[in-house]
Design a protein around this motif. Structure first.
Motif, PDB file in Angstrom:
ATOM      1  N   GLN A 268       0.827  -1.205   0.000  1.00  0.00           N
ATOM      2  CA  GLN A 268       0.000   0.000   0.000  1.00  0.00           C
ATOM      3  C   GLN A 268       0.871   1.269   0.000  1.00  0.00           C
ATOM      4  O   GLN A 268       0.579   2.243  -0.692  1.00  0.00           O
ATOM      5  CB  GLN A 268      -0.920  -0.024   1.225  1.00  0.00           C
ATOM      6  N   PHE A 269       1.928   1.196   0.785  1.00  0.00           N
ATOM      7  CA  PHE A 269       2.880   2.297   0.904  1.00  0.00           C
ATOM      8  C   PHE A 269       3.561   2.560  -0.457  1.00  0.00           C
ATOM      9  O   PHE A 269       3.635   3.694  -0.940  1.00  0.00           O
ATOM     10  CB  PHE A 269       3.869   1.871   1.994  1.00  0.00           C
ATOM     11  N   GLU A 270       3.987   1.497  -1.117  1.00  0.00           N
ATOM     12  CA  GLU A 270       4.639   1.652  -2.423  1.00  0.00           C
ATOM     13  C   GLU A 270       3.639   2.143  -3.475  1.00  0.00           C
ATOM     14  O   GLU A 270       3.970   2.985  -4.315  1.00  0.00           O
ATOM     15  CB  GLU A 270       5.243   0.314  -2.884  1.00  0.00           C
ATOM     16  N   ASN A 271       2.402   1.620  -3.415  1.00  0.00           N
ATOM     17  CA  ASN A 271       1.386   2.049  -4.393  1.00  0.00           C
ATOM     18  C   ASN A 271       1.143   3.553  -4.285  1.00  0.00           C
ATOM     19  O   ASN A 271       1.014   4.246  -5.285  1.00  0.00           O
ATOM     20  CB  ASN A 271       0.059   1.313  -4.166  1.00  0.00           C
ATOM     21  N   GLU A 272       1.045   4.033  -3.031  1.00  0.00           N
ATOM     22  CA  GLU A 272       0.793   5.466  -2.845  1.00  0.00           C
ATOM     23  C   GLU A 272       1.935   6.290  -3.455  1.00  0.00           C
ATOM     24  O   GLU A 272       1.702   7.256  -4.186  1.00  0.00           O
ATOM     25  CB  GLU A 272       0.660   5.782  -1.346  1.00  0.00           C
ATOM     26  N   ILE A 273       3.154   5.866  -3.165  1.00  0.00           N
ATOM     27  CA  ILE A 273       4.320   6.608  -3.669  1.00  0.00           C
ATOM     28  C   ILE A 273       4.316   6.597  -5.200  1.00  0.00           C
ATOM     29  O   ILE A 273       4.510   7.630  -5.850  1.00  0.00           O
ATOM     30  CB  ILE A 273       5.618   5.988  -3.099  1.00  0.00           C
ATOM     31  N   ASP A 274       4.051   5.443  -5.790  1.00  0.00           N
ATOM     32  CA  ASP A 274       4.078   5.334  -7.246  1.00  0.00           C
ATOM     33  C   ASP A 274       2.976   6.181  -7.883  1.00  0.00           C
ATOM     34  O   ASP A 274       3.209   6.883  -8.863  1.00  0.00           O
ATOM     35  CB  ASP A 274       3.918   3.870  -7.678  1.00  0.00           C
ATOM     36  N   VAL A 276       1.322   8.783  -6.600  1.00  0.00           N
ATOM     37  CA  VAL A 276       1.433  10.237  -6.371  1.00  0.00           C
ATOM     38  C   VAL A 276       2.610  10.826  -7.149  1.00  0.00           C
ATOM     39  O   VAL A 276       2.514  11.917  -7.717  1.00  0.00           O
ATOM     40  CB  VAL A 276       1.572  10.534  -4.858  1.00  0.00           C
ATOM     41  N   LEU A 277       3.706  10.101  -7.197  1.00  0.00           N
ATOM     42  CA  LEU A 277       4.924  10.680  -7.774  1.00  0.00           C
ATOM     43  C   LEU A 277       5.112  10.313  -9.242  1.00  0.00           C
ATOM     44  O   LEU A 277       5.837  11.027  -9.971  1.00  0.00           O
ATOM     45  CB  LEU A 277       6.154  10.232  -6.978  1.00  0.00           C
ATOM     46  N   GLY A 278       4.515   9.231  -9.673  1.00  0.00           N
ATOM     47  CA  GLY A 278       4.679   8.824 -11.071  1.00  0.00           C
ATOM     48  C   GLY A 278       6.133   8.738 -11.489  1.00  0.00           C
ATOM     49  O   GLY A 278       6.477   9.095 -12.617  1.00  0.00           O
ATOM     50  N   GLY A 279       7.001   8.359 -10.577  1.00  0.00           N
ATOM     51  CA  GLY A 279       8.400   8.138 -10.947  1.00  0.00           C
ATOM     52  C   GLY A 279       9.309   9.344 -10.779  1.00  0.00           C
ATOM     53  O   GLY A 279      10.535   9.224 -10.840  1.00  0.00           O
ATOM     54  N   ARG A 280       8.739  10.537 -10.548  1.00  0.00           N
ATOM     55  CA  ARG A 280       9.661  11.682 -10.332  1.00  0.00           C
ATOM     56  C   ARG A 280      10.007  11.785  -8.847  1.00  0.00           C
ATOM     57  O   ARG A 280       9.241  11.319  -7.996  1.00  0.00           O
ATOM     58  CB  ARG A 280       9.033  12.968 -10.873  1.00  0.00           C
ATOM     59  N   ASP A 286       4.892  17.410  -2.225  1.00  0.00           N
ATOM     60  CA  ASP A 286       4.217  16.111  -2.351  1.00  0.00           C
ATOM     61  C   ASP A 286       3.773  15.542  -1.005  1.00  0.00           C
ATOM     62  O   ASP A 286       2.958  14.623  -0.964  1.00  0.00           O
ATOM     63  CB  ASP A 286       5.172  15.082  -2.990  1.00  0.00           C
ATOM     64  N   LEU A 287       4.335  16.037   0.065  1.00  0.00           N
ATOM     65  CA  LEU A 287       4.171  15.324   1.337  1.00  0.00           C
ATOM     66  C   LEU A 287       2.719  15.239   1.789  1.00  0.00           C
ATOM     67  O   LEU A 287       2.282  14.205   2.299  1.00  0.00           O
ATOM     68  CB  LEU A 287       5.038  15.961   2.429  1.00  0.00           C
TER      69      LEU A 287
END
Ligand code: HEM
Length: 437
Positions: A268-274, A276-280, A286-287
């Protein structure tokens, strides 16, 4: 209780809270004290009647090492220092330092390329210490440490280890073997020299820098207009270096550990990061869009609070939890225990970041969750630490996944801070490889 408390204070305090309820009496060596767990009693000591309490003698050791600074001083002197330093720590000011934090996190991500490629396990505890040390040195003093750049990092490591080791030695530090003591004193001199050098340079060439030192040099008490002397600046800078590095590092280390043990939460943590950030790479903006990452941080600091316990000494008699508390008694405030009270936390041993979702937090009393303390002596660096932790996690987890090496023993070790006794040996995999593999 001295031998038991020295051996395993968290277990002793937890056991007492479970067995005897909201107030337990302790005799530890020559000292008497109460362990209190009712949030109203804690609020009384840390906030409502805070004037009747001073930091306990356990801080004396830090006072010898740090001098009279924010963490260790008392009364009017402390209040003046706090008021001068406070503006430098407002969230908006710290936001201005976020880029320095993000750059340091990206450098760590770069270093991990080779480690991941080699498949060699690393001690994540050491990795996080290096990263938070870099952040605190750069955000406080700027990158420009002049002729001291190389030596400061080593000196800092020596000082930090020493302080951690000596906590429960209760005065035995005077008997350190002299070689060790010399090493410690040499390290202290290096740090002192470096900080003095940077302060003197800044006085000569005031710059438009936005680091904490510049903020502290120009900060004024809002009422009196007073600024800090150079001597006091040095004490405070050293305090921030000490208070800011190890605590934040440990929070991160325990987070990597917990994520590796809870694959669903990690996903879930990785999904959120991916998403929201789309790789940038992440930045301060972003926080606010990474709420799950923040819940993971909060939940990890519940189970493994880096500042697992602190204490106060009653200056005058008081009433606490329905008992008479004589002056001179200690009061133990133990987040490690408070964060596990079944009355306030369902399944307290379970890692469940969602318990920090707003709807599930609404009814929880403030004084049962104290990773940063509370009242006037609350951590001045809490925003700093939270912003740093979120940026570091998002930057590194975007690219890497960490797995505890099978069979590695994980044992929380309560010194001044809650360290993993045997380090945290983990393998680092590139996430692209994990995804495609
Ligand atoms: C996750 C990271 C951190 C944790 C868990 C933490 C925890 C704490 C706690 C519990 C206290 C109160 C101790 C007491 O009441 O006896 C405290 C005080 C303090 N912390 Fe932190 N801290 C963290 C990060 C930082 C950072 C990044 C800085 C500075 C850059 C900092 C600077 C201080 C200072 C100066 C005090 C003393 C404040 C005063 O008494 O006025 N801390 N911290």
């Amino acid at each position: 209780m001295l031998p038991a408390v020295r051996k395993n204070p968290t277990a002793v305090f937890l056991d007492a809270a479970n067995r005897y309820g909201e107030v337990s009496y302790f005799k530890i060596g020559p000292r008497h004290g109460f362990l209190v767990t009712n949030p109203a009693d804690i609020r009384h000591v840390l906030q409502d009647n805070a004037r009747n309490y001073r930091k306990s003698p356990l801080y004396d050791k830090l006072r010898v090492l740090l001098g009279n600074g924010l963490l260790t001083s008392e009364g009017d002197f402390w209040l003046r220092q706090r008021r001068i330093a406070q503006p430098a720590f407002h969230r908006q000011r710290i936001a201005g330092l976020a880029e320095v934090m993000a750059v340091a996190a990206r450098e760590a991500a770069g270093r991990w390329e080779a480690i991941a490629a080699a498949g060699q396990p690393v001690d994540v505890d050491e990795e996080m210490m290096r990263l938070t040390r870099t952040v605190v040195l750069r955000t406080l003093l700027g990158a420009d440490l002049g002729p001291f750049a190389d030596t400061v990092d080593d000196a800092w490591k020596i000082l930090n280890e020493h302080i951690g080791d000596s906590f429960w030695s209760l005065g035995l530090t005077d008997w350190w073997p002299s070689a060790r003591k010399r090493r410690f004193e040499a390290a202290r001199a290096v740090l002192r020299g470096a900080v003095d050098h940077v302060i003197a340079e800044r006085r000569r060439h005031p710059s438009g820098r936005a680091d904490l030192l510049s903020m502290l040099m120009t900060a004024r008490d809002e009422d009196t207009g007073e600024t800090m002397t150079d001597e006091q600046l040095r004490v405070e800078v050293t305090t921030f270096l000490l208070a800011g590095q190890e605590t934040t590092s440990l929070a991160l280390t325990w987070i990597w550990y917990l994520l590796s043990q809870h694959p669903a939460a990690r996903q879930q943590f990785e999904n959120e990061i991916d998403s929201v950030l789309g790789g940038r790479p992440p930045d301060y903006g972003d926080l606010a869009n990474l709420p799950y990452a923040r819940m993971v941080i909060d939940e990890a600091m519940r189970l493994y609070p880096p500042a697992w316990g602190f204490s106060r000494e009653a200056v005058g008699d008081d009433q606490l939890g329905g008992y008479h508390l004589p002056r001179g008694f200690l009061v133990f405030v133990i987040p490690f225990v408070l964060h596990r009270l079944p009355a306030y936390w369902s399944n307290p041993g379970t890692f469940d970041p969602e318990r920090f979702a707003p709807e599930r937090s609404a009814d929880r009393p403030k004084f049962v969750y104290l990773p940063f303390g509370a009242g006037p002596r609350q951590c001045i660096g809490n925003q700093f630490a939270l912003i740093e932790a979120q940026l570091v996690l998002a930057t590194l987890a975007q690219q890497y996944r960490l797995t505890l090496v099978p069979g590695h023993r994980v044992d929380p070790w309560p010194l001044i801070t809650l360290r993993p006794r045997f380090g945290m040996v983990m393998t680092i995999e590139k996430r692209a490889a994990v995804r495609h593999g």
